[in-house]
Scaffold this motif. Sequence first.
Motif, mmCIF file in Angstrom:
data_model
loop_
_atom_site.group_PDB
_atom_site.id
_atom_site.type_symbol
_atom_site.label_atom_id
_atom_site.label_comp_id
_atom_site.label_asym_id
_atom_site.label_seq_id
_atom_site.Cartn_x
_atom_site.Cartn_y
_atom_site.Cartn_z
ATOM 1 N N UNK A 94 0.823 -1.204 0.000
ATOM 2 C CA UNK A 94 0.000 0.000 0.000
ATOM 3 C C UNK A 94 0.862 1.260 0.000
ATOM 4 N N UNK A 95 1.987 1.225 0.683
ATOM 5 C CA UNK A 95 2.893 2.379 0.651
ATOM 6 C C UNK A 95 3.341 2.677 -0.778
ATOM 7 N N UNK A 96 3.568 1.626 -1.572
ATOM 8 C CA UNK A 96 3.921 1.834 -2.975
ATOM 9 C C UNK A 96 2.736 2.410 -3.746
ATOM 10 N N UNK A 97 1.522 1.972 -3.420
ATOM 11 C CA UNK A 97 0.341 2.540 -4.063
ATOM 12 C C UNK A 97 0.251 4.038 -3.792
ATOM 13 N N UNK A 98 0.537 4.444 -2.558
ATOM 14 C CA UNK A 98 0.515 5.866 -2.241
ATOM 15 C C UNK A 98 1.544 6.627 -3.077
ATOM 16 N N UNK A 99 2.713 6.044 -3.258
ATOM 17 C CA UNK A 99 3.721 6.691 -4.097
ATOM 18 C C UNK A 99 3.222 6.834 -5.532
ATOM 19 N N UNK A 100 2.614 5.796 -6.053
ATOM 20 C CA UNK A 100 2.091 5.854 -7.420
ATOM 21 C C UNK A 100 1.001 6.917 -7.538
ATOM 22 N N UNK A 101 0.206 7.063 -6.501
ATOM 23 C CA UNK A 101 -0.886 8.042 -6.492
ATOM 24 C C UNK A 101 -0.416 9.455 -6.162
ATOM 25 N N UNK A 102 0.856 9.598 -5.808
ATOM 26 C CA UNK A 102 1.462 10.895 -5.484
ATOM 27 C C UNK A 102 0.721 11.580 -4.332
ATOM 28 N N UNK A 103 0.466 10.814 -3.287
ATOM 29 C CA UNK A 103 -0.218 11.355 -2.120
ATOM 30 C C UNK A 103 0.259 10.591 -0.891
ATOM 31 N N UNK A 104 0.053 11.165 0.286
ATOM 32 C CA UNK A 104 0.435 10.454 1.504
ATOM 33 C C UNK A 104 -0.771 9.863 2.231
ATOM 34 N N UNK A 105 -1.948 9.980 1.624
ATOM 35 C CA UNK A 105 -3.145 9.346 2.189
ATOM 36 C C UNK A 105 -4.193 9.195 1.103
ATOM 37 N N UNK A 106 -5.116 8.265 1.303
ATOM 38 C CA UNK A 106 -6.310 8.178 0.474
ATOM 39 C C UNK A 106 -7.520 8.456 1.367
ATOM 40 N N UNK A 107 -8.578 8.888 0.748
ATOM 41 C CA UNK A 107 -9.790 9.172 1.515
ATOM 42 C C UNK A 107 -10.552 7.896 1.841
ATOM 43 N N UNK A 108 -10.433 6.905 0.973
ATOM 44 C CA UNK A 108 -11.118 5.632 1.189
ATOM 45 C C UNK A 108 -10.249 4.503 0.644
ATOM 46 N N UNK A 109 -10.016 3.499 1.473
ATOM 47 C CA UNK A 109 -9.246 2.323 1.072
ATOM 48 C C UNK A 109 -10.125 1.091 1.227
ATOM 49 N N UNK A 110 -10.194 0.284 0.165
ATOM 50 C CA UNK A 110 -11.090 -0.865 0.143
ATOM 51 C C UNK A 110 -10.329 -2.165 -0.098
#
Length: 292
Positions: A94-110
């Motif tokens: 998930x940390x890699x997903x955050x890097x790909x999304x260029x953010x340090x958090x998501x509003x909703x994770x499923x």
Amino acid sequence: MEKTVKLNNGVEMPQIGMGVWKTNPDDTADLVRTAAANGYTLFDTAKQYGNESGVGQGLQEAIKESGKKRDDFFLTTKIFNGDQGDYDKLRAAFNQQLQDLQTDYVDLLLLHWPVFGKYNESWRALEGILKDGQARAIGVCNFDVDHLTDLIDHAQVMPAINQIEFNPFIHQPDTVAFCQGNKIQLEAWSPLGNGRALANSVINRIAKEKGKSPAQVILRWELQQGFVVIPKSSHPDRMRANRDLDGFSLTADEMEAIAELDEEKHSIWYDKYKWSGNPNGVDDYIAKPNEF
């Protein structure tokens, strides 16, 4: 003002968003940027779609062009099935997903699917992600009543969302009733039935009478049942139309006429996959560039 729903942890979520399933990774950034320019703030992606980097790039471009902040957008992504089951592995992925999304958090994770024998441990990792502020809300996708009951029995945090296949042709009434009874917000993927519902004669008759498009009628039908919807379109005119759902409503008879279209057949279902516990299933995959 943008219509929102309040999740069971108090987070406000837009009720209409943009999905990017089956969006070519090379086109995703432009789709997100264009959608944001046409009023969308909710974007729904997944590692399995292979286009998280495009969503992240598009969101950065939208922020720069609009002068808005990251907090003005609502970003959803999902845990890949192959990353489920091991707490540390899931969190690292998930940390890699955050890097790909260029953010340090998501509003909703499923959790994308209820992986057999693994989803409870995966949920524990999501609870850790929530506690650490890397997600504002956590939930599941494609969980039926048995999956939800088992998850809740083991969970510390109640899922905020269950994203399910829902459109005029599939209603999943038992799952819907369970979620509504447990204050789990419902969200519809494939809300237009993969486009098939747009040609239905009942829906087209109602659309003609209302002076609306078939897509607007379908989305209105879902909003009136309290669903969050994430239709996808790459055309600005249709993007705007799919958000222009105020100023009309469906009557009880019209709601029932659409409800009678139910076929209760999934377009995709987890029993096809080995990770569901089905030995005859197929392996999961991540979409590759230019696959779609």
